[in-house]
Design an enzyme around this catalytic site. Sequence first.
Site, PDB file in Angstrom:
ATOM      1  N   HIS A  42      67.847  47.106  43.123  1.00 30.71           N
ATOM      2  CA  HIS A  42      66.486  46.646  42.818  1.00 30.71           C
ATOM      3  C   HIS A  42      65.510  47.694  43.338  1.00 30.71           C
ATOM      4  O   HIS A  42      65.918  48.641  44.016  1.00 30.71           O
ATOM      5  CB  HIS A  42      66.228  45.312  43.538  1.00 30.71           C
ATOM      6  CG  HIS A  42      66.337  45.459  45.024  1.00 30.71           C
ATOM      7  ND1 HIS A  42      67.518  45.278  45.703  1.00 30.71           N
ATOM      8  CD2 HIS A  42      65.430  45.843  45.959  1.00 30.71           C
ATOM      9  CE1 HIS A  42      67.329  45.526  46.993  1.00 30.71           C
ATOM     10  NE2 HIS A  42      66.057  45.878  47.165  1.00 30.71           N
ATOM     11  N   HIS A 124      61.128  53.610  45.038  1.00 31.90           N
ATOM     12  CA  HIS A 124      62.490  54.148  45.059  1.00 31.90           C
ATOM     13  C   HIS A 124      63.485  53.010  44.860  1.00 31.90           C
ATOM     14  O   HIS A 124      63.163  51.842  45.120  1.00 31.90           O
ATOM     15  CB  HIS A 124      62.778  54.841  46.402  1.00 31.90           C
ATOM     16  CG  HIS A 124      62.892  53.854  47.526  1.00 31.90           C
ATOM     17  ND1 HIS A 124      61.785  53.334  48.171  1.00 31.90           N
ATOM     18  CD2 HIS A 124      63.972  53.251  48.088  1.00 31.90           C
ATOM     19  CE1 HIS A 124      62.187  52.469  49.084  1.00 31.90           C
ATOM     20  NE2 HIS A 124      63.502  52.390  49.048  1.00 31.90           N
TER      21      HIS A 124
HETATM   22  O1  3AM Z   1      65.166  48.125  48.628  1.00 30.25           O
HETATM   23  P1  3AM Z   1      65.330  48.895  49.873  1.00 30.25           P
HETATM   24  O2  3AM Z   1      66.742  49.306  50.108  1.00 30.25           O
HETATM   25  O3  3AM Z   1      64.365  50.007  50.027  1.00 30.25           O
HETATM   26  O4  3AM Z   1      66.055  48.037  53.470  1.00 30.25           O
HETATM   27  C1  3AM Z   1      65.768  46.755  52.933  1.00 30.25           C
HETATM   28  C2  3AM Z   1      65.671  46.765  51.432  1.00 30.25           C
HETATM   29  O5  3AM Z   1      64.931  47.911  51.050  1.00 30.25           O
HETATM   30  C3  3AM Z   1      64.365  46.361  53.298  1.00 30.25           C
HETATM   31  O6  3AM Z   1      64.042  45.337  52.388  1.00 30.25           O
HETATM   32  C4  3AM Z   1      64.772  45.541  51.188  1.00 30.25           C
HETATM   33  C5  3AM Z   1      65.490  44.301  50.792  1.00 30.25           C
HETATM   34  O7  3AM Z   1      66.396  43.940  51.790  1.00 30.25           O
HETATM   35  N1  3AM Z   1      64.251  45.910  54.678  1.00 30.25           N
HETATM   36  C6  3AM Z   1      65.117  45.164  55.361  1.00 30.25           C
HETATM   37  N2  3AM Z   1      64.665  44.962  56.616  1.00 30.25           N
HETATM   38  C7  3AM Z   1      63.481  45.603  56.715  1.00 30.25           C
HETATM   39  C8  3AM Z   1      62.519  45.760  57.749  1.00 30.25           C
HETATM   40  N3  3AM Z   1      62.683  45.209  58.947  1.00 30.25           N
HETATM   41  C9  3AM Z   1      63.211  46.223  55.471  1.00 30.25           C
HETATM   42  N4  3AM Z   1      62.107  46.936  55.251  1.00 30.25           N
HETATM   43  C10 3AM Z   1      61.219  47.047  56.275  1.00 30.25           C
HETATM   44  N5  3AM Z   1      61.418  46.485  57.477  1.00 30.25           N
END
Ligand code: 3AM
Length: 178
Positions: A42, A124
């Site tokens: 996603h 991204h």
């Molecule tokens: O879609 P991406 O991979 O960029 O890394 C987690 C994922 O991002 C991010 O939220 C998305 C869905 O899980 N994520 C998880 N914990 C987080 C946090 N504490 C976070 N982003 C910022 N702070």
Amino acid sequence: MPRRLFVALWPDAKVRRELAMLQARSEMRAASGRTVPAKNIHMTLRFLGDVDASQQRALEARLAEFVFEPVTLTLDRVGYWPRSGILWLGLRKTPRSFNIAAQRLSTELRALGFRADGRGFKAHVTLARDAGPAKHFVFNPVTWHARDLVLAASERLPQGARYTVLVRSGTAKIDCIR
Ligand code: 3AM
């Protein structure tokens, strides 16, 4: 129990397949790491963290009414963030309409008490975690006609993350059309 929520663009099956093909490229596999399963891919627009049930209901109602104009994203750039070990796919050029939609979303979320973390939005798609950098390689850009903006819940399970779509934008029922 609060749930970990985030707002994201959700790819259709065709885009998921194309992204999985890219993940399977030898140059990507050589970067090792944990490949994000195709069903989980996603584009996060905003991570919201732990949200209680009443906030969740308010978010669902707002998101259901939020009109997201479909946008074509050309995913043509592989990147790597060394500190987080994230291998990602992004855009050389982000359409203006998409940036405007992201800002509108931010305004809606702020009205509900969710403030941005100040790091700014970097469009991204995470392809792998705990990875190293991928060697430079040539690939066909993935064209994504994005139209599904969703509120999703994330659960951390022993077997990996599980994501559940709670609501899609623009799905509020209109009871009465005059
Ligand atoms: O879609 P991406 O991979 O960029 O890394 C987690 C994922 O991002 C991010 O939220 C998305 C869905 O899980 N994520 C998880 N914990 C987080 C946090 N504490 C976070 N982003 C910022 N702070």
